[in-house]
Design an enzyme around this catalytic site. Sequence first.
Site, PDB file in Angstrom:
ATOM      1  N   THR A  83      -6.463   1.006  -6.424  1.00 20.45           N
ATOM      2  CA  THR A  83      -5.912  -0.027  -5.550  1.00 20.45           C
ATOM      3  C   THR A  83      -4.888   0.550  -4.583  1.00 20.45           C
ATOM      4  O   THR A  83      -4.223   1.554  -4.877  1.00 20.45           O
ATOM      5  CB  THR A  83      -5.251  -1.114  -6.422  1.00 20.45           C
ATOM      6  N   ASP A  84      -4.704  -0.127  -3.458  1.00 17.79           N
ATOM      7  CA  ASP A  84      -3.656   0.271  -2.510  1.00 17.79           C
ATOM      8  C   ASP A  84      -2.255  -0.015  -3.060  1.00 17.79           C
ATOM      9  O   ASP A  84      -1.260   0.482  -2.535  1.00 17.79           O
ATOM     10  CB  ASP A  84      -3.849  -0.418  -1.151  1.00 17.79           C
ATOM     11  N   GLU A  85      -2.179  -0.790  -4.141  1.00 20.71           N
ATOM     12  CA  GLU A  85      -0.853  -1.147  -4.676  1.00 20.71           C
ATOM     13  C   GLU A  85      -0.120   0.050  -5.262  1.00 20.71           C
ATOM     14  O   GLU A  85       1.080  -0.032  -5.516  1.00 20.71           O
ATOM     15  CB  GLU A  85      -0.984  -2.235  -5.734  1.00 20.71           C
ATOM     16  N   TYR A 107       1.177  -3.608 -13.512  1.00 26.18           N
ATOM     17  CA  TYR A 107      -0.231  -3.391 -13.108  1.00 26.18           C
ATOM     18  C   TYR A 107      -0.343  -2.162 -12.212  1.00 26.18           C
ATOM     19  O   TYR A 107      -1.103  -1.226 -12.500  1.00 26.18           O
ATOM     20  CB  TYR A 107      -0.796  -4.628 -12.380  1.00 26.18           C
ATOM     21  N   LYS A 158      -2.123   1.573 -12.786  1.00 27.21           N
ATOM     22  CA  LYS A 158      -3.197   2.067 -11.912  1.00 27.21           C
ATOM     23  C   LYS A 158      -2.777   3.416 -11.302  1.00 27.21           C
ATOM     24  O   LYS A 158      -3.581   4.347 -11.204  1.00 27.21           O
ATOM     25  CB  LYS A 158      -3.519   1.063 -10.803  1.00 27.21           C
TER      26      LYS A 158
END
Length: 331
Positions: free
Chosen positions: A120-122, A147, A151
């Site tokens: 993810t870009d997060e 989260y 990741k």
Amino acid sequence: MRLLVTGGAGFIGANFVHLLVREYPETAVVVLDKFTYAGDRASLAPVADRVEIVEGDVADAALVDSLVARVDAVVHFAAESHNDNSLADPYPFVHTNLVGTYTLLEAVRRHGVRYHHISTDEVYGDLELDDPAKFTPTTPYNPSSPYSATKAGSDLLVRAWVRSFGVEATISNCSNNYGPFQHVEKFIPRQVTGLVDGVRPKLYGSGENVRDWIHVEDHNRAVLAILERGRSGETYLIGADGETSNLDVVRTILELMGREADDFEHVADRPGHDLRYAIDASLLRDELGWTPRFTSFRDGLADTVEWYRANEAWWRPHKAATEAKYAQLGR
Ligand code: NAD
Ligand code: TDX
């Protein structure tokens, strides 16, 4: 080609399996999924006779080893994926996202199997609203939530297994997906299904937060391009220049569903709420020739609204329990 798809009963994984069955019928697909609250057999029902479905945990080393031993490649979608859940109870995120990824990496290392890691870009944290910058493959990691921290950790495990053990692996970091089969806990399905029930959309905080929306099918076509032509050890960012504020998303949904554009409410903000994500996907576009097919977010959103209207039988069983969780959080 024999492919192991983890998390194939979730939102993006199920769409990926549908795409494979539709366009790559010669591929033998094995799905490994734990069928948590987010995994739904109904999402795979249309293709159930075309794929092998195994119920199990990506952190179960013996099971994972036996499955990896009989495939050519693994695409790892399985994860605990919802930020709000990670704030309420982080442990399942550590188990699935970190231990699960570790378990898969050890298995692909043992069997010399190609691995693609969905992320993810997060992992990059967030950007200011007026920052001209976007995330690139060299942006430093700076995750905000349990989260995104798990990741980020899982991405770093992949990089270490490539460098230290010569595992053949690629990573993709994608922005926010929308489309069919997305769980009703997520922003867009929550508001669309709420409106079907006559509930006004709920915006966290001011609603000025920006997400870089991409249709799930465009994400999955990028994953296929990386699997086919990506360079081992490389990180590809996936995004379709879809930056939109949450406020504008809600206004568009209201308009598409025949309501007044200001018929929403503000609710308590998410703690640590990332302000803005934005992806620079030029490596993917230039090196692999990928381009998105869903270039109008409004049109894609209109299709998605129609899908939820037509598929109430799919989402209805999840709605009440999801809203009960939100009620406990005051959101
Ligand atoms: P999802 O929550 O809809 O689906 C996750 C799936 O994984 C479910 O089927 C669930 O049953 C399964 N699962 C969970 N724990 C498992 C375990 N221990 N073992 C086996 N299966 C398990 O998630 P999603 O939105 O489809 O996201 C898929 C992947 O894409 C995730 O890795 C996520 O981080 C990433 N991603 C999502 C988005 C997005 O906008 N949704 C954007 C970028 C990246
Ligand atoms: O009711 C809501 N109201 C609201 O304003 C909900 C559920 C969300 N929001 C806001 C929070 C975010 O700014 O909408 C935005 C999108 O929220 P989510 O759908 O929860 O997604 P986000 O937190 O951005 O993370 C998503 O994109 C990146 C996926 O859930 C992740 O798995 C992915 O990695």
